[in-house]
Scaffold this active site. Structure first.
Site, short mmCIF file in Angstrom:
data_model
loop_
_atom_site.label_atom_id
_atom_site.label_comp_id
_atom_site.label_asym_id
_atom_site.label_seq_id
_atom_site.Cartn_x
_atom_site.Cartn_y
_atom_site.Cartn_z
N HIS A 179 -150.69 2.16 -46.27
CA HIS A 179 -149.09 2.43 -45.45
C HIS A 179 -150.12 2.07 -44.00
CE1 HIS A 179 -146.16 4.73 -43.06
NE2 HIS A 179 -145.30 4.88 -44.05
N HIS B 55 -139.21 15.96 -45.99
CA HIS B 55 -139.76 15.36 -47.27
C HIS B 55 -139.86 17.28 -47.72
CE1 HIS B 55 -141.42 10.98 -45.96
NE2 HIS B 55 -140.65 11.83 -46.01
ZN ZN Z 1 -140.45 9.99 -43.95
FE FE Z 2 -141.65 6.97 -47.05
FE FE Z 3 -143.18 6.08 -44.25
#
Ligand code: ZN
Ligand code: FE
Ligand code: FE
Length: 280
Positions: A67, A226
């Site tokens: 990422h 999240h």
């Molecule tokens: Zn996110």
């Molecule tokens: Fe994500």
């Molecule tokens: Fe992300």
């Protein structure tokens, strides 16, 4: 086979992540290529990578997802920041070439009031420059929640980026369940419909990975907070549909829920149990 893992800290290197993944029942994982808030990457440790690759082979780990840092903004207003995004991505992709089968995910960017069209042009410009290097790693555009001026909050915006690419052969999409829900796609009551839209606008063949996250906020909230699986506004029933869906089940799933390793271990076991039940 369900390919599932979670986000792990890359501070101790690849072998350490591989061991951690196996310990919590994962067979893949995601990690930041460098400090998510920016900065230089650690020096490439080829010995560590070699050990990791042998360990991964032995334990069936694969399809790991790198990422990009959050600070990478391909459509920043400042040219220096756009250049930084390009250079960071080049550097990351050069490193990832040492890990066959890995993929690279990034947030398309925030257009910071330049307008979404300008944002889309800058993002595709960067990817076109990246493409000139012939990197082998597949690059994923992440679906975004649409907070602030984020680009990529609709399938149409991602399609528009892809349409401007000279060669989109190595470009895919990572679907984040929290983000698409927050941006208004009802994966709770109409997962089939959302995936049909994805297919019509982007094409399901471009979907290469799923971030599995519940959301603290309701549909269309554009918040991007999240939550643990089953404890948010998306809920367990929807995740059962997601990990068993015919259009998704072959994809790698990565948890980015607010958890420690024990929490991730539980969620992985829970989603594996859902899949086993469906496959019986
Ligand atoms: Zn996110
Ligand atoms: Fe994500
Ligand atoms: Fe992300």
């Amino acid at each position: 086979m369900l390919r599932i893992g979670c986000h792990l800290s890359s501070a101790k290197g690849y072998l350490a992540m591989g061991r951690e993944a196996v310990r919590i029942g994962a067979n893949t994982f995601q990690f930041f290529t460098r400090n998510p808030r920016g900065g230089k990457a650690k020096e490439l440790d080829l010995a560590d990578i070699g050990e990791y690759l042998a360990f991964a082979e032995e334990h069936g780990l694969g399809q790991i997802l790198a990422h990009a840092p959050y600070t990478l903004n391909a459509c920043a207003k400042d040219e220096g920041l756009r250049q930084f995004a390009y250079e960071t991505m080049c550097d990351d992709l050069e490193r990832l070439a040492h890990i066959p089968g890995s993929m690279y995910n990034f947030h398309p960017g925030s257009h910071v009031k330049q307008g979404v069209q300008a944002g889309i042009s800058y993002i595709s410009d960067m990817l076109n420059h990246i493409g000139e290097h012939g990197f082998s790693t597949i690059i994923l555009l992440e679906t975004m929640a649409g907070k602030g001026t984020e680009v990529g909050r609709s399938f149409e915006e991602l399609r528009a980026v892809i349409d401007k690419l000279e060669d989109a052969g190595r470009i895919g999409v990572c679907l984040d369940t929290c983000h698409v829900f927050d941006s208004g796609y009802d994966i709770v009551s109409d997962l089939d419909g959302v995936l049909d839209q994805f297919d019509q606008i982007i094409g399901l063949e471009r979907l290469k990975a799923v971030h599995v996250n519940d959301s603290k906020n309701p549909l269309g909230s554009r918040k991007d907070r999240h939550e643990k699986i089953g404890e948010g506004q998306i809920g367990m029933d929807a995740f059962e549909n997601i990990v068993t869906h015919a259009s998704l089940r072959h994809l790698p799933f990565y948890l980015e829920t607010p958890n420690d390793l024990a929490g991730y271990q539980k969620e992985i076991a829970m989603l594996r149990a859902v899949r086993r039940k469906a496959d019986e």
